[in-house]
Write an enzyme that holds these catalytic residues in place. Structure first.
Site, mmCIF file in Angstrom:
data_model
loop_
_atom_site.group_PDB
_atom_site.id
_atom_site.type_symbol
_atom_site.label_atom_id
_atom_site.label_comp_id
_atom_site.label_asym_id
_atom_site.label_seq_id
_atom_site.Cartn_x
_atom_site.Cartn_y
_atom_site.Cartn_z
ATOM 1 C CB THR A 375 38.876 46.530 -17.458
ATOM 2 O OG1 THR A 375 38.415 46.158 -16.561
ATOM 3 C CG2 THR A 375 40.384 46.698 -17.501
ATOM 4 C CG ASP A 417 39.025 41.893 -10.112
ATOM 5 O OD1 ASP A 417 38.090 41.298 -9.826
ATOM 6 O OD2 ASP A 417 39.844 42.794 -9.989
ATOM 7 N N GLY A 468 38.511 42.416 -20.075
ATOM 8 C CA GLY A 468 37.873 41.801 -19.866
ATOM 9 C C GLY A 468 38.578 40.778 -18.241
HETATM 10 N N1 GLY Z 1 39.818 44.674 -12.474
HETATM 11 C C1 GLY Z 1 39.364 43.243 -13.660
HETATM 12 C C2 GLY Z 1 41.464 43.169 -13.371
HETATM 13 O O1 GLY Z 1 41.706 43.656 -11.836
HETATM 14 O O2 GLY Z 1 41.746 42.278 -13.845
#
Ligand code: GLY
Length: 573
Positions: A375, A417, A468
């Protein structure tokens, strides 16, 4: 412990743009500060501040610039969160997280026997959620910005047309990491690889004319051009051609949300942080509430006793996060409970003084999500004291590794996610529940935590973010603890080695050098399993009023680019 050196710059200043710089100094500014993981993007933000833009204007310009000069994570094809604190103390939290398309189902990434199909949620059009970045930036600009849209997008257009040099420690490394997948998509390969198949040499100039065209449409038409016009059409056409399920109606339906930030207090400071669908703020508050009951300063920095306290707080907070949190439009999040100081006290009562708590003893959770580690985060403070922290993402480096023909837009793989299947631990062991199962128009649970710390006198003290995955949560908390409990200067606070515990797996992960051999043996004797690695996540940070958090202000703004981002920079004005 190394000392931070504070370089005072009265005019535009730049620090730490060189790759691999081990020792870097915090940068100070009189009027404003921008810190991001890419020096050209930080400069774009500082230029906007210098021209009279506010912190929201600068944050939008940095966001568009990062989409060009940090294409591995900066984006218009992804989503994220923005926390704003105005000089008058008002706070806002903007949610422009990606949403699942209408045709998405809980079993989208499973075969007919219910087994998760490896890679399906990670690469290709099925992995992509509906992007939120453009809508989020438009919401921020229309409500809180002062510059016309084109003025904020134009620097990115110029960078896309002129090109930027790929550097070690930046996107060159990330291209190397995902070369195989990038090479499979002809558009991605054409833009980012030499001869469509090889890793470019360091210093190669990457030009992105298609992305420049897309940014010109955004500059001229905003949401209309992206969600209702030619850009959505191009992405949907590419998705249709590659077994995707993204439809025009999904783009037309997309709306960002303005939500109340999650707030809590820590040793007299107020923490203003991310609300669901990020789990980050709530989890940070629970973690900080637990450690607040211990005198960390007295326990010492990274002694066995202080690491025990930190690790137990992380374990408990992550168990609650993983078992109960999700998109607030679908799930009742127990924010009041998780951020309750009495609840933290109950948790402390169950923590033994010299013994690790087995994670399994806290309970179990059905459901899993393999969260991407990749990210990006950036922070801005303007001359009036308005502070902005943004964390936005494509999820993994270069997201789903596909670029819709002619758009130059790298699409996210945020669908990854979500929990792909209840009861199966994920690739990094982060386990979430059915609260995070895939449903149409739902946002996957995030860890992104744009956070602002406010002094007891009501002035902004710290603006921080990180990247991260789950380590975002523990990184932001540790930067705050380093500043508040250990009175470190901002550069030292962000550069310190960190630890990470996320309930499952039942280990403490730690940066090399985080503690001594003796401390390691003490922790093992307490029952901890230790795992040395690299805790992902540069925590780009600003401290206002001094290099250290203190009651007295020197009237300056101090920015620290985390050593973990060798091509990042703090640019002060
Ligand atoms: N894709 C990482 C987050 O949304 O935490």
């Amino acid at each position: 412990m190394r000392k931070s050196v504070v370089a005072s710059l009265l005019v535009l200043g730049l620090a730490a743009a060189g790759a691999g710089m081990a020792e870097q100094a915090a940068v100070s500014g009189e009027h404003g500060m921008v810190v991001s993981v890419q020096y050209l993007a930080s400069q774009v933000g500082a230029d906007v501040l210098k021209k009279g833009g506010n912190a929201v204007d600068a944050a939008i310009a940095v966001g568009y610039a990062l989409a060009v000069v940090h294409p591995a994570a900066g984006n218009v094809g992804g989503g994220g969160f923005m926390t704003i604190r105005f000089a008058d103390g008002r706070t806002k939290f903007l949610d422009f997280r990606e949403r699942a398309p209408q045709l998405a189902t809980p079993t989208l990434f499973q075969d007919k026997d219910g087994n998760v199909i490896p890679g399906l949620s990670e690469v290709g059009y099925l992995a992509a959620g509906i992007p939120g970045t453009v809508a989020g930036f438009e919401l921020a600009r229309e409500k809180y910005g002062t510059f016309p849209r084109a003025a904020l997008v134009n620097p990115a257009i110029e960078l896309a047309e002129k090109g930027f040099p790929l550097k070690e420690g930046g996107d060159l490394d990330f291209i190397k990491e995902v070369l195989k997948d990038l090479a499979k998509d002809p558009e991605a390969a054409r833009i980012f690889l030499t001869d469509g198949k090889n890793v470019p040499k360091a210093g190669t100039i990457i030009k992105q004319p298609d992305l420049a065209k897309t940014l010109k449409i955004i500059a001229a038409q905003g949401n209309e051009g992206f969600y209702k016009g030619p850009i959505a059409d191009a992405i949907v056409a590419a998705s249709d051609a590659h077994h995707g399920i993204l439809k025009k109606a999904d783009f037309e339906r997309y709306v960002p949300h303005e939500r109340e930030p999650v707030t809590c207090t820590y040793r007299g400071y107020t923490v203003v942080t991310a609300a669901p669908p990020s789990s980050g703020g709530t989890t940070i508050c629970e973690l900080l509430n637990i450690v607040e009951g211990y005198d960390l300063g007295k326990l010492g920095f990274h002694t066995a006793a202080s690491i025990h306290v930190l690790a137990e707080a992380m374990r408990h907070a992550f168990y609650d996060r993983n078992s109960s949190m999700g998109d607030p439009d679908f799930v009742q999040n127990p924010i009041a409970h998780m951020t309750d100081k009495t609840y933290a006290k109950e948790i402390r009562a169950g923590i033994a003084e010299d013994k690790a708590t087995p994670s399994a003893s806290l309970g179990s959770v059905a459901g899993a999500a393999r969260e991407g580690q990749h990210t990006t985060d950036y922070v801005v403070v303007d001359k009036d004291g308005t502070a902005v922290s943004v964390v936005y993402t494509l999820n993994d480096w270069f997201g789903s590794k596909v670029v819709a023909t002619g758009t130059g837009i790298v699409l996210n793989n945020e669908m990854d996610d979500f929990s792909a299947k209840p009861g199966v631990p994920d690739a990094v062991g982060l386990v979430t529940g059915e609260n995070n199962q895939i449903l149409p128009n739902k946002a996957p649970l995030s860890s992104m935590s744009p956070t602002i710390l406010v002094r007891p006198d009501g002035k902004t003290a710290v603006v921080v973010g990180s990247f991260g995955s789950g380590t975002i949560i523990t990184s932001v908390a540790q930067v705050l603890i380093n500043l508040v409990d250990y009175h470190m200067g901002v550069q030292e606070a962000v550069d310190q080695p960190r630890i990470h515990q996320q309930w499952l797996p039942d280990v403490i992960a730690y940066d090399k050098g985080a503690f001594s051999e003796q401390v390691a043996r003490q922790l093992e004797a307490m029952g901890y399993k230790l795992s040395e690695g690299t805790i992902a996540g540069a925590s780009e940070t600003i401290v206002v009023g001094g290099d250290k958090v203190s009651a007295k202000s020197d009237g300056k703004i101090y920015g620290a680019n985390d050593r973990r981002s060798p091509v990042g920079a703090a640019v002060g004005w």
